[in-house]
Structures are given as C-alpha cells and as structure tokens.
Design an enzyme around this catalytic site. Structure first.
Site, short mmCIF file in Angstrom:
data_model
loop_
_atom_site.label_atom_id
_atom_site.label_comp_id
_atom_site.label_asym_id
_atom_site.label_seq_id
_atom_site.Cartn_x
_atom_site.Cartn_y
_atom_site.Cartn_z
N HIS A 1 -5.29 -13.81 9.80
CA HIS A 1 -4.35 -12.69 9.78
C HIS A 1 -4.91 -11.40 10.39
CE1 HIS A 1 -1.75 -15.24 7.44
NE2 HIS A 1 -2.65 -15.36 6.49
N PRO B 1 0.84 -1.21 0.00
CA PRO B 1 0.00 0.00 0.00
C PRO B 1 0.87 1.26 0.00
CG PRO B 1 -0.83 -1.60 1.56
CD PRO B 1 0.50 -2.11 1.09
N GLU B 2 0.62 2.16 -0.94
CA GLU B 2 1.38 3.40 -1.01
C GLU B 2 0.53 4.55 -0.48
OE1 GLU B 2 3.49 4.03 -4.62
OE2 GLU B 2 4.08 1.93 -4.81
N ARG C 1 24.78 14.66 -6.85
CA ARG C 1 24.44 13.27 -6.50
C ARG C 1 24.28 12.44 -7.76
NH1 ARG C 1 19.97 13.71 -1.70
NH2 ARG C 1 20.24 11.43 -1.78
N ARG D 1 1.61 -10.62 6.30
CA ARG D 1 3.07 -10.75 6.42
C ARG D 1 3.63 -10.19 7.74
NH1 ARG D 1 5.19 -9.13 0.31
NH2 ARG D 1 3.60 -10.29 -0.83
#
Length: 271
Positions: free
Chosen positions: A91, A2-3, A152, A110
């Site tokens: 879960h 999930p973002e 960078r 998880r």
C-alpha cells in the site's frame, strides 16, 4: 480516519527531515488515489527544493518554488519519512526522494488519500478556497458558531463537523468537545445559546490542543510522520465508550447514530 491532530502531528514529524532539501526523484506506484496523481509529478518536482510544509484543515501543503503539492491522508493513510531504499510494501503508493537520503512515503490501504499538484496560489484551489476557519485560530469563536447556527435545526455535532463552519473537527474530537462543554450532540444547533457556544469553542480548542500535544489519537491504521502512533486515545472520555460508565458521574454512556456516525454522550452531564 486521521483527524486534524493526527495531520498536525504528521506535519511536525516530517518537516524537520524534508524541508530545505531538494527532490531528486519521485516514484508513483499507484496513481489512482482519490484523485489521479499528475503523471508529470516526477518532472515537476525534480531538482525542486521543498520550501515549507503547512496545514490547512486536514490537508498537508508541500510548498515548492513552482507550485504546491496538496496531500491528504484519506481514511487510513499516513505520510512517513524513511531512509532511501526502504523496500515498498503493498500500500506504499508514492515516494518523494530527497537529496539528504530520506524519502517521504504516502501509504494508503484504502486509496482515499490524495496528492494533488497545483501551480496556482493554493488558497484559490477548489479543495481549499471554501474552507472555514482553523479551530485554533483567533477567527474561530463562539460568536461565529452562534451567528451561523441561527434558525438551523441540524444537530450541533453535525454542525461543528461541517468544514464550512470550522475545519478539522472530526468525529472523535466532536464527541470529546461536546462532552467537555456539557452539550448533547443531538441538540438542534439553532437552540443553543451564545454563552454555551463560547464554552463549546473553548472546549474544541482545548481538546485539539491537548491531542496535538500528545501526538494524535491512536487508531488501528494510523501512525504519525515518525512512524510512532499517537497516545490521546487513552484519555478519551466519550468516543467509543458507549455502554460504559461516564468518568465524571458514573452514568451509563449512550450511543446513537448521527449522520451515520457513532455518537456517544452522557445523559446526565450533557443537556
């Protein structure tokens, strides 16, 4: 994973059913998440009203009078509102029970998610205090990207996914924003001009805003706070489309690995 749009969607889904209500019980079935759940959490939350829920990066911040519960969905977790008494499945690790007959349930196959309690100002917590600006805020600009990137050499995709640069730009939306801005994801971030960073910042804002509007991206493990999946996946131009044809020019999309992440780009549209 999930973002940011999925987390924002979760916030908007759960807040109307929980904020303003009092906690009458907490059941922790599995305390061994990414960080251990405080064993005193049931006592800490009992009879406490939930004042508000906010988001910082991919963290959900549940604010109570005596502290803040910092929630994270991990790799494949979800937080949903369900009727009290809904049977728990394998879960379903934490339930917060409210006096309006609803429960807030953390499900996490998880166990990379978290529910971390703090009674100190949440902005001072180690998980929060070093985060960069929110991508949809005025503090996030192309000028910031340009200044931070000087000298960078890391790929620009890795650069914008760094939470010190800007929070919440995960793999899916980094692919999409870089395509929208016409920038190759493997270009050295220090070699990109100020003008192109302005375009990239606007692309990040546009992609994330659109994803939030349509409810996040449907992943196989993700559902929003109301139990319904998001639908942004049907609009994806780059992510997961390696070997297919670019929707803009018809060129075959290339797929490479950057920092162990699948990365797709159009060699014609992105330079």
């Amino acid at each position: 994973m999930p973002e940011l749009p999925e987390v924002e969607t979760t916030l908007r889904g759960i807040a109307p059913h929980t904020v303003g209500n009092k906690v009458i019980g907490v059941e922790v079935r599995q305390p061994r998440l990414r960080w251990p759940v405080n064993p005193d959490l049931p006592a800490l939350l009992f009879e406490q009203p939930l004042l508000s829920i906010t988001r910082r990066a991919k963290y959900l911040l549940l604010h109570f009078p005596n502290g803040t519960l910092i929630g994270h969905l991990g790799m494949s977790g979800s937080m949903r509102v369900l009727p009290a008494g809904t049977p728990a499945e394998k879960h379903d690790h934490v339930d917060i029970v409210f006096d309006n007959g609803q429960i807030l349930r953390l499900t996490d196959p998880r166990r990379f998610g978290a529910m971390v309690w703090t009674d100190r100002p949440v902005e001072q917590h180690d998980l929060i205090r070093k985060l960069g600006p929110e991508p949809l805020s005025d503090a996030f600009t192309g000028e910031r990207l340009y200044e931070l990137s000087r000298k960078r050499k890391q790929p620009v995709k890795t650069f914008i996914m760094d939470n010190h640069t800007v929070v919440g730009v995960g793999n899916i939306y980094a692919n999409e924003a870089l395509f929208m801005a016409g920038i190759r994801p493997d270009r050295a971030c220090g070699n990109i001009s100020r003008h192109r960073y302005e375009e990239l910042a606007q692309a990040i804002k546009a992609v994330l805003t659109r994803a939030i509007e349509v409810g996040g991206t449907t992943l196989k493990d993700f559902v929003g706070g109301d139990g319904k999946p998001g639908y942004f996946a049907i609009e994806l131009s780059m992510y997961g489309r390696g070997g297919e044809f670019c929707k803009e020019c018809g060129t075959t999309i290339r797929e490479i690995r950057l920092n162990n992440r699948s990365t797709c780009y159009c060699p014609s549209c992105q330079t």
